[in-house]
Design a protein around this motif. Structure first.
Motif, PDB file in Angstrom:
ATOM      1  N   LEU A 174       0.938  -1.092  -0.036  1.00 57.03           N
ATOM      2  CA  LEU A 174       0.061  -0.181  -0.168  1.00 57.03           C
ATOM      3  C   LEU A 174       0.904   1.109  -0.125  1.00 57.03           C
ATOM      4  CD1 LEU A 174      -2.798   1.672   0.219  1.00 57.03           C
ATOM      5  CD2 LEU A 174      -2.492   1.220   2.846  1.00 57.03           C
ATOM      6  N   ALA A 175       0.826   2.114  -0.933  1.00 56.78           N
ATOM      7  CA  ALA A 175       1.687   3.208  -1.238  1.00 56.78           C
ATOM      8  C   ALA A 175       1.048   4.463  -1.873  1.00 56.78           C
ATOM      9  CB  ALA A 175       3.033   2.828  -2.016  1.00 56.78           C
ATOM     10  N   SER A 176       1.913   5.330  -1.819  1.00 56.64           N
ATOM     11  CA  SER A 176       1.584   6.624  -2.505  1.00 56.64           C
ATOM     12  C   SER A 176       0.352   7.325  -1.943  1.00 56.64           C
ATOM     13  CB  SER A 176       1.247   6.469  -3.811  1.00 56.64           C
ATOM     14  OG  SER A 176       2.569   5.988  -4.578  1.00 56.64           O
ATOM     15  N   VAL A 225      -0.485  -7.500   2.538  1.00 55.05           N
ATOM     16  CA  VAL A 225      -0.285  -5.939   2.143  1.00 55.05           C
ATOM     17  C   VAL A 225       0.579  -5.537   3.248  1.00 55.05           C
ATOM     18  CG1 VAL A 225      -1.236  -3.782   1.542  1.00 55.05           C
ATOM     19  CG2 VAL A 225      -2.601  -6.056   0.811  1.00 55.05           C
ATOM     20  N   TYR A 226       1.474  -4.685   2.567  1.00 56.07           N
ATOM     21  CA  TYR A 226       2.681  -4.013   3.383  1.00 56.07           C
ATOM     22  C   TYR A 226       2.544  -2.551   3.247  1.00 56.07           C
ATOM     23  CZ  TYR A 226       4.525  -8.417   4.874  1.00 56.07           C
ATOM     24  OH  TYR A 226       4.755  -9.853   5.136  1.00 56.07           O
ATOM     25  N   ALA A 227       3.279  -1.746   4.340  1.00 56.73           N
ATOM     26  CA  ALA A 227       3.113  -0.359   3.680  1.00 56.73           C
ATOM     27  C   ALA A 227       4.410   0.226   4.710  1.00 56.73           C
ATOM     28  CB  ALA A 227       2.013   0.354   4.413  1.00 56.73           C
ATOM     29  N   LEU A 228       4.962   1.387   4.362  1.00 55.16           N
ATOM     30  CA  LEU A 228       5.939   1.984   4.685  1.00 55.16           C
ATOM     31  C   LEU A 228       5.429   3.487   5.371  1.00 55.16           C
ATOM     32  CD1 LEU A 228       8.912   1.511   2.504  1.00 55.16           C
ATOM     33  CD2 LEU A 228       8.376   0.169   4.608  1.00 55.16           C
ATOM     34  N   THR A 229       5.553   4.048   6.597  1.00 50.29           N
ATOM     35  CA  THR A 229       5.314   5.268   6.924  1.00 50.29           C
ATOM     36  C   THR A 229       6.428   5.861   8.102  1.00 50.29           C
ATOM     37  OG1 THR A 229       3.301   6.408   7.671  1.00 50.29           O
ATOM     38  CG2 THR A 229       3.765   4.235   8.761  1.00 50.29           C
ATOM     39  N   LEU A 230       5.800   6.891   8.812  1.00 51.33           N
ATOM     40  CA  LEU A 230       6.622   7.251   9.795  1.00 51.33           C
ATOM     41  C   LEU A 230       6.117   6.674  11.212  1.00 51.33           C
ATOM     42  CD1 LEU A 230       7.359  11.137   8.598  1.00 51.33           C
ATOM     43  CD2 LEU A 230       9.031   9.129   8.562  1.00 51.33           C
ATOM     44  N   VAL A 231       7.020   6.743  12.249  1.00 52.52           N
ATOM     45  CA  VAL A 231       6.316   6.185  13.581  1.00 52.52           C
ATOM     46  C   VAL A 231       4.968   7.178  13.907  1.00 52.52           C
ATOM     47  CG1 VAL A 231       6.826   6.123  16.106  1.00 52.52           C
ATOM     48  CG2 VAL A 231       8.551   5.169  14.181  1.00 52.52           C
ATOM     49  N   LYS A 232       5.121   8.388  13.604  1.00 49.85           N
ATOM     50  CA  LYS A 232       4.285   9.433  14.118  1.00 49.85           C
ATOM     51  C   LYS A 232       2.928   9.105  13.326  1.00 49.85           C
ATOM     52  CE  LYS A 232       5.449  13.229  10.969  1.00 49.85           C
ATOM     53  NZ  LYS A 232       6.012  14.713  11.095  1.00 49.85           N
ATOM     54  N   THR A 233       2.853   8.394  12.300  1.00 46.89           N
ATOM     55  CA  THR A 233       1.586   8.212  11.592  1.00 46.89           C
ATOM     56  C   THR A 233       1.117   6.850  11.455  1.00 46.89           C
ATOM     57  OG1 THR A 233       2.911   8.135   9.293  1.00 46.89           O
ATOM     58  CG2 THR A 233       1.950  10.103   9.903  1.00 46.89           C
ATOM     59  N   ALA A 234       2.126   6.069  11.908  1.00 49.48           N
ATOM     60  CA  ALA A 234       1.690   4.478  12.212  1.00 49.48           C
ATOM     61  C   ALA A 234       0.326   4.259  12.724  1.00 49.48           C
ATOM     62  CB  ALA A 234       2.863   3.837  12.989  1.00 49.48           C
ATOM     63  N   ASP A 235      -0.221   5.059  13.710  1.00 49.02           N
ATOM     64  CA  ASP A 235      -1.363   4.907  14.370  1.00 49.02           C
ATOM     65  C   ASP A 235      -2.588   4.938  13.636  1.00 49.02           C
ATOM     66  OD1 ASP A 235      -0.398   4.215  16.848  1.00 49.02           O
ATOM     67  OD2 ASP A 235      -0.472   6.301  17.882  1.00 49.02           O
ATOM     68  N   TRP A 236      -2.424   6.057  12.488  1.00 50.15           N
ATOM     69  CA  TRP A 236      -3.408   6.194  11.556  1.00 50.15           C
ATOM     70  C   TRP A 236      -3.640   5.020  10.917  1.00 50.15           C
ATOM     71  CZ3 TRP A 236      -3.827   6.252   6.277  1.00 50.15           C
ATOM     72  CH2 TRP A 236      -4.815   6.998   5.576  1.00 50.15           C
ATOM     73  N   TYR A 237      -2.645   4.233  10.415  1.00 51.15           N
ATOM     74  CA  TYR A 237      -2.831   2.916   9.586  1.00 51.15           C
ATOM     75  C   TYR A 237      -3.440   2.038  10.368  1.00 51.15           C
ATOM     76  CZ  TYR A 237      -0.196   4.847   5.714  1.00 51.15           C
ATOM     77  OH  TYR A 237       0.252   5.614   4.577  1.00 51.15           O
ATOM     78  N   SER A 238      -3.080   2.181  11.679  1.00 58.73           N
ATOM     79  CA  SER A 238      -3.797   0.925  12.788  1.00 58.73           C
ATOM     80  C   SER A 238      -5.083   0.602  12.674  1.00 58.73           C
ATOM     81  CB  SER A 238      -3.297   1.331  14.193  1.00 58.73           C
ATOM     82  OG  SER A 238      -3.817   2.394  14.686  1.00 58.73           O
ATOM     83  N   ARG A 239      -5.937   1.916  12.185  1.00 61.33           N
ATOM     84  CA  ARG A 239      -7.342   1.752  12.297  1.00 61.33           C
ATOM     85  C   ARG A 239      -7.879   1.001  10.995  1.00 61.33           C
ATOM     86  NH1 ARG A 239      -8.823   8.056  10.761  1.00 61.33           N
ATOM     87  NH2 ARG A 239      -7.104   8.530  12.467  1.00 61.33           N
TER      88      ARG A 239
END
Length: 326
Positions: free
Chosen positions: A237-239, A273-287
């Motif tokens: 999951l990107a972009s 499905v994998y994704a790359l993000t910053l630590v500060k936005t990881a919580d947003w993906y957790s939902r």
């Protein structure tokens, strides 16, 4: 950036300098004793490593444009102004049932690739791997302007390399396995290999050898397709991006939910499905069911990108993490 693979049936006279190490070790053959039936022509130079091509790929030529070309093109075009997104008509769009009223969603097209790459480059996001068909695009119903997008793109086979201890997911090289199998078939092929005048295209010997080679290529394609199906597929999951003035309306959440839902409807699992993000936005993906994975569980196709990304983000005081869906 250009790679040619042109292997003809009368390469024997030129084969000695290119005799494969594998064949020399296996048969103890010297370069002066080269024969076409035991050679591997080392012609392909694009990619991560030099890899011998099967002898069946007769008179083929391929031109490869590096992914970095998209980046360069995007930056150059960005200097002359953004391409108007109003030029792209909506395709099979659906209205959003969210806070982002007045927004519709559609599948991406080739016309989306350059404008998206431009924005990605401007935002210092990764503009590589832009394929319109992988994208879900959100656009304004009133103006037709693109207001956000995301993609799920293939990473490669899901299987680990059985020849390596504790190898990561996605480390199996199916292409190489298929090529090795075809080499074994080629060595056992009893079809006489044409030499001299028999190597002329209109001779009976040439046609017999060409038909045998074509049959091997067809078997390779079928076997490779079957192995890919059995191996499964990893995805990224990107972009994920929303235009600043349209943020805070739930458009980003709708994009991710919709594209994962479509992914599942096609028979795939969100756990691949994998994704790359910053630590500060990881919580947003957790939902959406994504969780952080440990270093040893990062898929092989993403390991270099993760390592490079962590070096870059360290300069701005951030940390990059890899996530996996459930």
């Amino acid at each position: 950036p250009v790679s040619f693979c042109c292997t003809t049936l009368n390469d024997e006279m030129h084969a000695a300098p290119f005799l494969s190490r594998r064949m020399r070790e296996k048969r103890g053959t010297s370069a002066s004793g080269a024969s076409t039936s035991t050679m591997k022509i080392m012609t392909r130079t694009s990619g991560r490593r030099r890899h011998p091509q099967p002898p069946d790929r007769i008179c083929q030529a391929s031109i490869f444009l590096p992914r970095s070309f998209v980046v360069v093109a995007a930056i150059l075009i960005a200097g002359f102004g953004e391409i108007s997104s109003a030029l792209v008509p909506p395709v099979s769009s659906t209205k959003a049932a969210s806070k982002g009223a007045g927004v519709r969603f559609r599948r991406g097209t080739e016309n989306d690739e350059i404008p998206i790459a431009i924005v990605m480059a401007k935002e210092l996001m990764n503009p590589i791997g832009i394929r319109g068909s992988n994208f879900l695009v959100a656009e304004s119903e009133r103006t037709g302007q693109r207001v956000g997008w995301c993609q799920i793109r293939p990473l490669g086979p899901a299987q680990s390399n059985p020849d390596a201890y504790d190898s990561a997911r996605g480390s199996l090289d199916l292409e190489r396995s298929a090529d090795d199998a075809m080499w074994d078939e080629f060595e056992k092929d009893e079809t006489p290999f044409p030499n001299g005048l028999g190597s002329l295209p209109w001779t009976k010997e040439y046609r017999a050898a060409a038909e045998s080679a074509k049959a091997r290529r067809d078997r390779r394609s079928v076997a490779l397709a079957r192995e890919r199906l059995e191996a499964g597929q990893l995805w990224e999951l990107a972009s994920v991006f929303v235009v600043p003035e349209f943020r805070g309306q739930g458009i980003g959440s709708d994009l991710v939910k919709r594209i994962i839902s479509e992914h599942k409807k096609m028979g795939f699992s969100s756990s691949d499905v994998y994704a790359l993000t910053l630590v500060k936005t990881a919580d947003w993906y957790s939902r959406f069911g994504f969780g952080v994975v440990a270093g040893k569980d990062i898929p092989a196709p993403m390991q270099f990108e993760v390592a490079a990304g962590r070096v870059i983000t360290s300069f701005i005081g951030e940390e990059l993490v890899c996530l996996r869906g459930n």
